[in-house]
Write a protein that holds these residues in place. Structure first.
Motif, PDB file in Angstrom:
ATOM      1  N   GLU A 137       0.828  -1.199   0.000  1.00 48.77           N
ATOM      2  CA  GLU A 137       0.000   0.000   0.000  1.00 48.77           C
ATOM      3  C   GLU A 137       0.866   1.254   0.000  1.00 48.77           C
ATOM      4  OE1 GLU A 137      -1.967  -1.071   3.539  1.00 48.77           O
ATOM      5  OE2 GLU A 137      -3.306  -2.505   2.558  1.00 48.77           O
ATOM      6  N   ASP A 140      -0.894   4.757   4.668  1.00 50.82           N
ATOM      7  CA  ASP A 140      -1.937   4.224   5.542  1.00 50.82           C
ATOM      8  C   ASP A 140      -2.145   5.157   6.730  1.00 50.82           C
ATOM      9  OD1 ASP A 140      -1.964   2.049   3.885  1.00 50.82           O
ATOM     10  OD2 ASP A 140      -1.989   0.577   5.505  1.00 50.82           O
ATOM     11  N   ILE A 161      -3.867  -0.152  -2.200  1.00 50.91           N
ATOM     12  CA  ILE A 161      -4.494   1.159  -2.005  1.00 50.91           C
ATOM     13  C   ILE A 161      -3.448   2.262  -1.812  1.00 50.91           C
ATOM     14  CG2 ILE A 161      -6.079   2.468  -0.547  1.00 50.91           C
ATOM     15  CD1 ILE A 161      -7.350  -0.297   0.186  1.00 50.91           C
ATOM     16  N   TYR A 164      -5.013   5.203   2.323  1.00 55.03           N
ATOM     17  CA  TYR A 164      -5.898   4.218   2.952  1.00 55.03           C
ATOM     18  C   TYR A 164      -6.227   4.669   4.370  1.00 55.03           C
ATOM     19  CZ  TYR A 164      -7.331  -0.658   4.078  1.00 55.03           C
ATOM     20  OH  TYR A 164      -8.017  -1.788   4.424  1.00 55.03           O
TER      21      TYR A 164
END
Length: 292
Positions: A137, A140, A161, A164
């Motif tokens: 990712e 985050d 993602i 996120y």
């Protein structure tokens, strides 16, 4: 660096590698620490890890090529206060995805890592960073965090993602540039798709740890281009139920790999309250994307 079969050498194959796994090159376990202008490269674990500490400032650092996360903070213990993550460049993180000694089930059990993860913090500024080419990712924000401002960042070409939010409260995501601009097979996710741009998703694992549900998110003035879904508010088998959500003034541009939707809001997880929020004044341009 890739072998002909699409894998990379595991850290154990490299004579001078750092201990394989999660071990960081730099571990922060004190308050008032400033890390400015450091270069971390070729880590057999994480790049930089904040185990604990209040009033941490991480500025203008360069992190490249890490087996696990590039920069992360611990997601257990009491809530930490005050963190500034500004002006950093993080590339080619969580490359354990290409470890030839692990199969898909092992990686699934370990979970996906990130370019940057902020967890268990309140009053956080994430600004002016560039995160790119993560095999996991991008940025985050969550796991029990409160009051994160994520602004003026560039996040692109991750396998998962790009920005996120998970179990975070009163998070602001604004003025960021997010895009997916490659179709190389190793950059697509496990379903063979381009990764999501900006997403809110409360996963089951976080509920087991007692994190409060997602609430108060503001997503505005962002530009998102070419991701599989541009903005995704997830639900279904996940635990997501979003309260006080505001999505506004974003520019969402689809590309050839935007196969899901520009803006996709799923039903909340089973037994969860309905989403509550406002979506207004966004620009959607799907001329170059197959979906609407």
């Amino acid at each position: 660096l890739f072998r002909a079969n699409g894998t990379l050498p595991a850290p154990n194959d490299v004579p001078d590698a750092v201990v394989r796994g999660w071990t960081p090159m730099l571990n922060i376990d004190a308050s008032g620490v400033v890390v400015n202008g450091l270069t971390i490269q070729n880590s057999g674990g994480r790049g930089m890890y904040v185990a604990s500490g209040n009033d941490i400032k991480i500025r203008n650092n360069r992190i490249d090529f890490t087996y696990d996360a590039g920069l992360s903070s611990g997601d257990t213990g009491p809530l930490k206060t005050g963190c500034e993550i500004t002006g950093n460049i993080i590339t080619r993180s969580t490359f354990k995805a290409y470890d030839p000694t692990k199969n898909g089930n092992e990686l699934e059990k370990e979970g996906v890592s990130q370019s940057m993860k902020v967890a268990r913090y309140q009053n956080v500024l994430v600004s002016g960073n560039i995160c790119a080419y993560s095999a996991g990712e991008g940025i985050d924000l969550g796991k029990g965090s409160v009051g994160i401002i994520c602004e003026n960042n560039i996040s692109f070409n991750h396998r998962h993602i790009h920005i996120y939010m998970m179990y975070s409260r009163d998070t602001i995501v604004r003025n960021n540039l997010v895009f997916f601009a490659t179709n190389l097979p190793q950059t697509l996710n496990g379903k063979g798709k381009a990764a999501v741009g900006i997403s809110i998703r409360d996963e089951v694992s976080g509920a087991k740890k007692g994190y409060p549900a997602q609430s108060g998110a503001q997503i505005y003035n962002n530009i998102v281009i070419g991701n599989g879904s541009l903005i995704l508010i997830d639900g279904n088998e996940k635990m997501t139920s979003v309260d006080r959500l505001w999505i506004a003034y974003n520019t969402l541009v689809g590309g050839p790999l935007t196969v899901d939707a520009a803006l996709l809001i799923n039903q909340p997880g089973e037994g969860r309250p309905p989403h509550r929020g406002i979506v207004e004044n966004n620009i959607f341009d799907m001329r170059f994307g197959p979906s609407g």
